[in-house]
Structure formats: C-alpha cells, structure tokens
Design an enzyme around this catalytic site. Sequence first.
Site, PDB file in Angstrom:
ATOM      1  N   PRO A 270       0.830  -1.204   0.000  1.00 26.19           N
ATOM      2  CG  PRO A 270      -0.727  -1.554   1.678  1.00 26.19           C
ATOM      3  CD  PRO A 270       0.586  -2.040   1.177  1.00 26.19           C
ATOM      4  CD  GLU A 271       3.931   2.450  -3.693  1.00 26.33           C
ATOM      5  OE1 GLU A 271       4.106   3.540  -4.273  1.00 26.33           O
ATOM      6  OE2 GLU A 271       4.434   1.385  -4.117  1.00 26.33           O
TER       7      GLU A 271
ATOM      8  CE  LYS B   1       5.416   4.213   1.864  1.00 26.66           C
ATOM      9  NZ  LYS B   1       6.382   3.308   1.194  1.00 26.66           N
TER      10      LYS B   1
END
Length: 261
Positions: A2-3, A60
């Site tokens: 996940p970014e 993030k």
Amino acid sequence: MPELPEVEAARRAVEEHCVGKKIKKAIIANDTKVIDGISPSDFEAALLGKTVISAQRKGKNLWLQLDSPPFPSFQFGMAGAIYIKGVAVTKYKRSAVNDTDEWPSKYSKFFIELDDGLELSFTDKRRFARVRLLKDPAAVPPISELGPDALLEPMTVDEFIESLSKKKIAIKALLLDQSYIAGIGNWIADEVLYQARIHPLQIVASLSKENCANLHKCIKEVIEKAIEVGADSSQFPKNWIFHSREKKSKAFVDGLAPDLM
C-alpha cells in the site's frame, strides 16, 4: 505494498462511514510484532466509548482522531489494509480478504464495532504493519520523521528543482526516501519515472531542469489520478507501466523498463 493512494482511499472510506460514531466494541490481536508497545486489553479499554472525529494520513501512515487521546495509528507495511464490513474499500493485491472469508478475518489485528453496527478491521497477512496507540501520532516516529506529504504538502516546481540540484544518489532511491517525500513507494516511483522518461538509476544532480520539472508534474499527475479512481488499479490509465509490473520477464529487466535502459 500500500502506498499513498491506497492509504488515502482507506482514509476517505473511514471519513465517510465512521466519523461521528462511538466505538462500542474493540478486539485487538495478541500479536506483539504488529501491536506495538501495549497489551491488547489496555488497547481495547482505551478505545471503548470513544467517538471517531476524523481520519488523518501522512505518507503511508493513517490514524484515527478520537474525541480524546490516545489515538490508534496504522503503519501499513507490506500488506496492511482497512476493511469496513459492507463497504467497498480498495483491496490490495497481497492483502485482499474475500467476502466469503470469516469476519473479522483471522488476519485482523484491530477490530472495532461502532454504535450503529458498522464494523471496521485492519488486517495484515504478512505482519510487517505496526499498530500503535499514541497521544499524538504526528509528533513521534515514524510520522514525525517523514518529509512533506506528496499529496498534501507538495513542493513547488522551483523548490523541487532546488532540492534535487546537489544530490548524488539515484533518483529512484531518493523518491523512495520517506524523509524526502512521504508516500511514494515502489510502484509510484516506477510509474512517475517511466512517465517522465527518466532512468531509475540516473544520478539526481545530473538531471536537467526540464527533467526535474517534468518529474514534478508526473508525480502530481500519477498520485492524483490514482486517488481519483479510488486506488483501483484496474482503472489506472492503459499507458501506465503499472499493468506490466507482474510480467517482469517482459516489462522489466532488473526492475527497469526496457525503453529506459
């Protein structure tokens, strides 16, 4: 992994569905690798009866602002994901939980039920995420050590060009440095460099002002487009190299796109 766009999609889902509601139940996993510095029972007790005021993000990292501290903070790691039962939230490739799976998932590290019955879970299959309970998440590491958020605190073109002018490392390595810009990970770095037609290993100081300005534009465009489609990669533009990331034998050689080699 996940970014920024994926975490922003999760933040927006929490904002839309959870704000103003009171936590009536909490289940925290007994996993000291992910749950950092507090026992599950103490974590649960600190949440009960609190109202969700907002969801905040930097880079993030995401945290829930409650009506009083401390606040739960989520460092997503390799495969962290937010799920809200009955609500479509972006599913990351490595952490998707099927609708037919048990709920909350066996991978759930943080689960809350709100006073209207809505249920939220933070899951992590790979256990590289960190979930903390903090008085002021933005004031302590890792969030306090981050550089400006790539979406919320973008540098101007001139600031960006100046910041690059004397750096003698590879451009991709710099983009991945969260103390320089927060929120860019591997796929965004690859994408913006591909769109800007800059080799990932090019030394930053050797970039022309035109290269730097174009890269600045591509960072903005890629992040904004990914957020616009809710970080749903199936809706990313067809000319993005993202779609070839899983076909490395054709699209990448040692992590580089052939037409940038």
